[in-house]
Scaffold this motif. Structure first.
Motif, short mmCIF file in Angstrom:
data_model
loop_
_atom_site.label_atom_id
_atom_site.label_comp_id
_atom_site.label_asym_id
_atom_site.label_seq_id
_atom_site.Cartn_x
_atom_site.Cartn_y
_atom_site.Cartn_z
N GLU A 8 67.78 17.25 -11.30
CA GLU A 8 68.19 15.75 -10.91
C GLU A 8 69.67 15.78 -10.52
O GLU A 8 70.25 15.14 -9.61
CB GLU A 8 68.07 14.93 -12.28
N ARG A 9 70.57 16.58 -11.03
CA ARG A 9 72.01 16.81 -10.59
C ARG A 9 72.21 17.33 -9.33
O ARG A 9 72.92 16.96 -8.55
CB ARG A 9 72.76 17.86 -11.84
N GLU A 12 71.41 14.72 -6.96
CA GLU A 12 72.51 13.89 -6.57
C GLU A 12 73.70 14.51 -6.00
O GLU A 12 74.34 14.02 -5.17
CB GLU A 12 73.33 13.60 -7.88
N GLN A 15 72.34 14.56 -2.36
CA GLN A 15 72.66 12.95 -1.54
C GLN A 15 73.86 12.64 -1.49
O GLN A 15 74.49 11.97 -0.23
CB GLN A 15 71.89 11.93 -2.38
N ASP A 16 74.85 12.94 -2.35
CA ASP A 16 76.42 12.37 -2.38
C ASP A 16 76.98 13.29 -1.26
O ASP A 16 77.93 12.73 -0.38
CB ASP A 16 77.08 12.55 -3.52
#
Length: 83
Positions: A8-9, A12, A15-16
């Motif tokens: 999950e991290r 992120e 995506q970021d």
């Protein structure tokens, strides 16, 4: 942090920092061929993982990272050395 939390991290981070849709960041996804990272992106990814774990990644360890699963394994080993 377990494997699902790490994934999950990592999603992120992708995506970021690389504008990659989280649904594309699967354990079997190849960083360079499927997610279109280049060598500069790989360096940026290593820096983000260092920030996430608080541990320094040795360049020779990160050279073998090819898939999202490899990234997860690298994070797991970094976190294990913290314990």
């Amino acid at each position: 942090m377990n494997e699902a939390e790490i994934l999950e991290r990592v999603r992120e981070i992708f995506q970021d920092n690389f504008d990659i849709e989280p649904s594309r960041v699967k354990p079997e996804a190849h960083l360079f061929e499927e997610l279109d990272l280049d060598s500069i992106d790989a360096v940026d990814l290593a820096i983000k993982l260092q920030e996430m774990t608080g541990r320094r990644i040795k360049p020779e360890e990160f050279k073998s990272v090819r898939t999202v699963s490899d990234v997860i394994s690298a994070v797991e080993s970094l976190l294990a050395t913290q314990a």
